[in-house]
Design a protein around this motif. Structure first.
Motif, mmCIF file in Angstrom:
data_model
loop_
_atom_site.group_PDB
_atom_site.id
_atom_site.type_symbol
_atom_site.label_atom_id
_atom_site.label_comp_id
_atom_site.label_asym_id
_atom_site.label_seq_id
_atom_site.Cartn_x
_atom_site.Cartn_y
_atom_site.Cartn_z
ATOM 1 N N GLU A 551 6.970 -27.787 -50.899
ATOM 2 C CA GLU A 551 7.044 -28.383 -52.249
ATOM 3 C C GLU A 551 8.277 -27.931 -52.986
ATOM 4 N N ALA A 552 8.599 -26.639 -52.885
ATOM 5 C CA ALA A 552 9.768 -26.125 -53.612
ATOM 6 C C ALA A 552 11.059 -26.739 -53.052
ATOM 7 N N CYS A 553 11.120 -26.882 -51.725
ATOM 8 C CA CYS A 553 12.312 -27.483 -51.118
ATOM 9 C C CYS A 553 12.480 -28.927 -51.579
ATOM 10 N N ARG A 554 11.380 -29.673 -51.552
ATOM 11 C CA ARG A 554 11.468 -31.080 -51.938
ATOM 12 C C ARG A 554 11.834 -31.210 -53.417
ATOM 13 N N ALA A 555 11.268 -30.313 -54.240
ATOM 14 C CA ALA A 555 11.596 -30.355 -55.673
ATOM 15 C C ALA A 555 13.058 -29.987 -55.894
ATOM 16 N N ALA A 556 13.545 -29.010 -55.091
ATOM 17 C CA ALA A 556 14.942 -28.587 -55.256
ATOM 18 C C ALA A 556 15.892 -29.716 -54.881
ATOM 19 N N LEU A 557 15.565 -30.414 -53.801
ATOM 20 C CA LEU A 557 16.425 -31.531 -53.385
ATOM 21 C C LEU A 557 16.431 -32.630 -54.463
ATOM 22 N N ALA A 558 15.262 -32.895 -55.035
ATOM 23 C CA ALA A 558 15.167 -33.928 -56.068
ATOM 24 C C ALA A 558 15.964 -33.511 -57.301
ATOM 25 N N GLU A 559 15.871 -32.225 -57.624
ATOM 26 C CA GLU A 559 16.577 -31.699 -58.792
ATOM 27 C C GLU A 559 18.097 -31.802 -58.593
ATOM 28 N N ARG A 560 18.527 -31.458 -57.387
ATOM 29 C CA ARG A 560 19.973 -31.547 -57.133
ATOM 30 C C ARG A 560 20.452 -32.994 -57.163
ATOM 31 N N GLU A 561 19.617 -33.856 -56.652
ATOM 32 C CA GLU A 561 19.911 -35.281 -56.672
ATOM 33 C C GLU A 561 20.137 -35.738 -58.121
ATOM 34 N N ARG A 562 19.311 -35.166 -59.016
ATOM 35 C CA ARG A 562 19.348 -35.566 -60.423
ATOM 36 C C ARG A 562 20.534 -34.927 -61.154
ATOM 37 N N THR A 563 20.749 -33.613 -60.918
ATOM 38 C CA THR A 563 21.753 -32.897 -61.717
ATOM 39 C C THR A 563 23.087 -32.758 -61.003
ATOM 40 N N GLY A 564 23.060 -32.778 -59.694
ATOM 41 C CA GLY A 564 24.294 -32.656 -58.936
ATOM 42 C C GLY A 564 24.832 -31.246 -58.818
ATOM 43 N N GLY A 565 24.219 -30.259 -59.515
ATOM 44 C CA GLY A 565 24.751 -28.891 -59.472
ATOM 45 C C GLY A 565 23.852 -27.953 -58.696
#
Lengths: 738, 269
Positions: A551-565
């Motif tokens: 879950e944390a990995c998938r959330a992190a990927l989604a977050e990076r997708e959103r923020t780019g940083g």
């Protein structure tokens, strides 16, 4: 000259990747908790009760305090916060006051410059005891004076048993407990106290932070629950106590309870110096809880064609002086008392009592080991009475998804009982070895006791099952935190304790799979950088860590997708909710009291020298329900190790007591299996993915221990024709001298 | 681990060693250290002076005489006995030494240490009695010999008294020997062991671990019933402890005696 390190084969979920800790453990470079060191550290030593039960009249530390190199000698009066702690009930003193309730209970702690100075000072602590009659017979405990008159076990939602010294009692009633069959078989079974016997004794280092808080580096199974027990006793806020996982030399449940954590922290805060405490082997035998010894009365009723009609079981567990996790062991023993079999009518009573015997708590198998030993002996007995093949009898009664357990819980996930039985039974049993042979390949081993005289061969079979994860409404969760860095690498935080079971690889293989990169690291497990992972126990850590990290990995990927940083996210994973048992009927009050189940079948070939009572387990074949193997080689390792621990209970491991005092606290007198005792284990991994679990995984550490003791005894009964109702089985019982 | 301070001496000759042992009441000889060092670590005893015999070449080695007699130096290790071509003249010696504990212990432990410590669970006391061995003891007053069956006096006590040193174990020629033991754990300490020898007429059956000293039993013949009956008639009073009850040990003594004698008979034929 330096040699470049061989690049690890970095595996994903489902691959037998090499364990990160394998090479350093084999070469001796792995840093265990006992290797911890801090400049200027002192050495702690624990003064323990020589009595199983006594009143403390007085404690005089003045002479010890005046000894050279001594910096602190502390008693219960120096405990600034809560005087008691406990996993479930706060019934255990940090340092004993008023009375001691078991042999080896901590009374005073000492810190000195050198371990020998601490030892000598400990010898000079004067404690005046008034010995009291110890309660040592669990069958009489409920008629004797209460060891905990303030009844710490009452009011927690369990059945209120009015008898003194009951830790918990649970009755499961299903259908008509008086239903009769065509045949009935009965038996009484007993199990001695087994020790976890981890090779790394309790040890740790407590370091004061200079601001009133403390860091504790310790070998443990659940960092956050340690913190939550340590902080209140020190009078500190939880964040002022940070628990860091130090190298764990085995756990098996024995590190769920605190050992040196509070003592070390107390001494460190008192002296403002780092304090290290390392138990020796003898101290380790009183430094942790053990597996509950048990007595089990069982009756099985069946139709003529072998269908179970009614099972009646009474279980008595000796919890020793303090509760630890006895409540859950009590309900587990009851939950699995009937075995992985469908039966309409059942009456199961399970009781755990306080005594002055060594305290008992979690150990691999957790209540299911005791029950399996009894129910499988009963199934063999029933098969003999009905003249039905014992494997066929088990198949006729095997539980399947959709069936209901005696607790009323319907099996909603996978539970391939018939499949593991068949797959195990299909494994070819090896032919008997020819004589003469090397004595090491005969019962008695190097003693050259036989050249074949008196040796008989037996084949046994057993099936067992157990829950995965915490049960009965406990809020069971695991936290993981993932940082994705600008350079493309990742850092994973999870406080899951690597106790040797391989959870570090579970976390890494999950993260590599989800993030689709090998460029990641697992940060050290600590309470200071991530939330609780829950305990490395109940065969839950693979499921829970994989769930949280995914879950944390998938959330992190989604977050990076959103923020780019760069991103840094933490996620909490929970398995499906459980609910308590009805305290009066033992029936589930919701969909499930246990999250999921795993089963295993095992076949054992043994040879017995029937004149001397010596045994040799020749071969073991097993099929285990593993959901899905994250790392098949690691799963096989767990099966072999878990089997060895069950073999120990079957044949040799018992903490012996006289009047509550342990009489064999050494590896000379408490024997554990060695490579010479362990046969080859052929394991079949039955992969039937669990629908509620990430990737379909199930825990795998406990089922082999649950089933192996029962399977080995089945083989010994086949070889000797004797009932062998107690484990560890003694030489003289095998010979039949009784 | 910090132990009480001890003096350490490493004599260059047996004469010096005996002198050192005689001079100080609290002096103890250190052979392989498999008993003494453990006793010190457990703080069960602490000598004032440790007299280390490991430099004494004259106490090491195995000689085979023309009549088949073996002269074994007290400081000869189990491994040296196992690997010795000479010791194969009496094969049971190497076979029993190979059963003792593990490789590390066998590389350090010595025949002299094994018999002089006379821990009742040791392998070699019953064996040297069964084989009719002779012990050579050196003191400041000179040398004397004692038959093995008179050497063992009590738990941790032998005829080699304070100020004396066992130098040689002499084993006569022969081969019709057997040994059977029951170790706890597959390579652990014995709880009963039996050595048997049929050389020189009536069987010599010696039971270890059941009393302070090895118990010599002389059955009338090597038949199973005679052996079993003789061991039963010996009225053994073995200990009752965490490993086994006394009754089981008595049973073991009988069965192991029969098996040891059977092994000896097979070797004789």
């Amino acid at each position: 000259m330096t040699v470049p390190a061989e690049k690890l084969r970095l595996g994903r979920v489902g691959e037998s990747a090499r364990r990160t800790d394998a090479v350093p453990k084999v070469t001796g470079e792995f840093a265990y908790s006992s290797d911890a060191y801090a400049a200027g550290m002192l050495w702690g030593r624990t003064v323990r009760s020589p009595h199983a039960h006594a009143r403390i009249r007085s404690i005089d530390v003045s002479e010890a305090l005046a000894m050279p190199g001594v910096h602190a000698v502390l008693t219960h009066e120096d405990v600034p916060g809560e005087k008691r702690y406990g996993l479930e009930f706060r019934d255990q003193p940090v340092l004993a006051f008023d009375r001691v309730r078991y042999f080896g209970e901590p009374v005073v702690v000492v810190a000195a410059e050198h371990p020998e100075q601490a030892r000598r000072a400990a010898d000079r602590v004067r404690i005046e005891y008034e010995p009291l009659e110890p309660i040592v017979d669990p069958e009489r405990a409920t008629e004797q004076e209460p060891l905990h008159p303030d009844r710490p076990t009452m009011g927690h939602g369990y059945r209120d048993d009015p008898r003194p010294n009951v830790v918990r009692s649970l009755v499961i009633r299903r259908g008509d407990p008086d239903a009769r069959g065509d045949v009935s078989v009965s038996g009484v079974y007993e199990l001695g106290i087994q020790d976890q016997a981890f090779l790394g004794p309790e040890s740790g280092l407590a370091v004061p932070d200079g601001e009133g808080g403390v860091d504790v580096y310790v070998a443990t199974q659940w960092l956050h629950v340690d913190r939550d027990q340590v902080a209140p006793c020190l009078g500190l806020r939880p964040e002022q106590v940070r628990i860091h996982l130090a190298g764990v030399g085995g756990a098996f449940g024995g590190r769920e309870d605190l050992s040196m954590q509070i003592h070390g922290a107390l001494l460190a805060l008192h002296t403002n110096r780092p304090v290290k405490i390392v138990y020796d082997r003898q101290e380790s035998f009183v430094g942790h809880i053990h597996r509950h010894p048990a007595k089990i009365w069982a009756e099985h009723r069946a139709t003529r064609d072998g269908k179970l009609v009614c099972i009646r079981v009474r279980i008595l567990l000796d919890g020793g002086a303090y509760a630890s996790s006895s409540t859950a062991v009590t309900s587990n023993a009851a939950s699995f008392a009937c075995g992985p079999y469908a039966v309409e009518n059942a009456l199961v009573e399970s009781t755990c009592v306080y005594t002055n015997n060594p305290p008992c708590g979690a150990m691999r198998g957790f209540g299911a080991v005791q029950s399996c030993f009894a129910h499988e002996a009963q199934m063999d007995k029933l098969a003999a009475a009905l003249r039905i093949d014992p494997i066929e009898l088990r198949l006729r009664n095997a539980l399947a998804p959709g069936d209901s357990l005696p607790t009323g819980q319907r099996i909603t996930g996978t539970l391939p009982v018939a499949d593991v039985i068949r797959r195990c039974a299909e494994l070819p049993v090896p032919e008997a070895e020819e004589l003469p042979r090397d004595p090491i390949r005969l019962p008695g081993g190097a003693g050259n006791t036989t050249r074949g005289e008196g040796v008989r061969r037996g084949v046994g079979f057993a099936v067992g099952f157990k829950n995965i994860g915490y049960s009965e409404g406990f809020d069971d969760y695991c936290t993981a935190r993932v940082r994705l860095l600008a350079d493309g690498s990742a850092e994973v935080h999870c406080a899951a304790a690597e106790v040797g079971q391989g959870v570090a690889n579970v976390i890494l293989q999950t993260a590599r799979t989800e993030l689709d990169t090998d460029d990641l690291v697992l940060a050290p497990a600590t309470t200071s950088s991530v939330g609780s992972a829950g305990s490395a126990s109940a065969s839950r850590m693979t499921w829970m860590a994989a769930g949280a990290v995914r879950e944390a990995c998938r959330a992190a990927l989604a977050e990076r997708e959103r923020t780019g940083g760069e991103v840094d996210v933490e996620r909490v994973y929970r398995h499906p909710r459980t609910t308590p048992f009805d305290p009066e009927t033992g029936q589930v009050t919701g969909e499930r009291a246990h999250v999921a189940y795993a089963c295993a079948a095992m076949r054992v070939v043994a040879e017995v020298d029937v004149e001397l009572g010596l045994t040799r387990v020749v071969w073991i074949g097993t099929a285990q329900d593993v959901g899905r193997a994250v790392n098949p080689q690691a799963v096989e390792g767990q099966i072999e190790g878990g089997t060895a621990q069950g073999l120990g209970l079957a044949l040799m491991e018992e903490v012996q007591t006289r009047g509550g005092l342990i009489t064999n606290a050494s590896f000379t007198d408490y024997l554990v299996p060695t490579t010479l005792d362990m046969p080859p284990v052929e394991s079949v991994l039955v992969e039937d993915p669990e629908p509620d679990a990430p990737y379909g995984v199930k825990g795998v550490g406990e089922p082999p221990t649950v089933v192996s003791t029962a399977a080995i005894l089945s083989a010994l009964r086949d070889a000797t024709g004797r009932e062998l109702t107690r484990v560890p089985v003694s030489f003289d019982e095998v010979v039949g001298l009784d | 681990m910090l132990l009480r301070e001890v003096e350490y001496a490493r004599p260059a000759s047996v004469g010096d060693a005996v002198r050192l042992l005689a001079e100080r009441d609290g002096a103890r000889a250190l052979a392989g250290g498999q008993t003494l060092v453990n006793v010190m670590k457990a703080r069960a005893a602490s000598p004032d002076v440790v007299v280390d015999l490991n430099g004494l070449e004259e106490l090491k080695g195995i000689e085979l005489g023309p009549d088949g007699t073996l002269e074994i130096g007290a400081m000869t290790t189990y491994t040296e006995i196992v690997e010795s071509a000479e010791a194969r003249a009496r094969p049971i010696l190497g076979e029993v030494c190979a059963q003792i504990a593990d490789v590390q212990v066998r590389n350090r432990g010595t025949i002299g240490g094994n018999v002089c410590s006379n821990d009742p669970t040791n392998h070699l006391p019953p064996l040297v009695v069964a084989l009719g061995g002779t012990m050579t003891i050196r003191g400041t007053g000179g040398e004397r010999t004692v038959p093995a069956e008179e050497f063992f006096l009590g738990v941790y006590m032998t005829a080699a008294g304070p100020g004396e040193l066992l130098t040689t174990v002499t084993i006569p020629a022969g081969k019709a020997d057997g040994f059977a033991s029951l170790p706890i754990g597959r390579d652990g300490t014995c709880i009963v062991n039996v050595a048997a020898s049929l050389d020189g007429g009536a069987p010599r059956v010696v039971v270890g671990c059941v009393d302070a000293v090895p118990v010599l039993v002389r059955p009338e013949s090597a038949e199973d019933d005679a052996v079993r009956g003789a061991v039963r008639a010996a009225g053994l009073q073995p200990p009752d402890d965490v490993h086994a009850p006394a009754e089981y040990r008595r049973h073991l003594a009988e069965v192991l005696a029969v098996r040891a004698v059977r092994a000896a008979k097979e070797r004789a034929s």
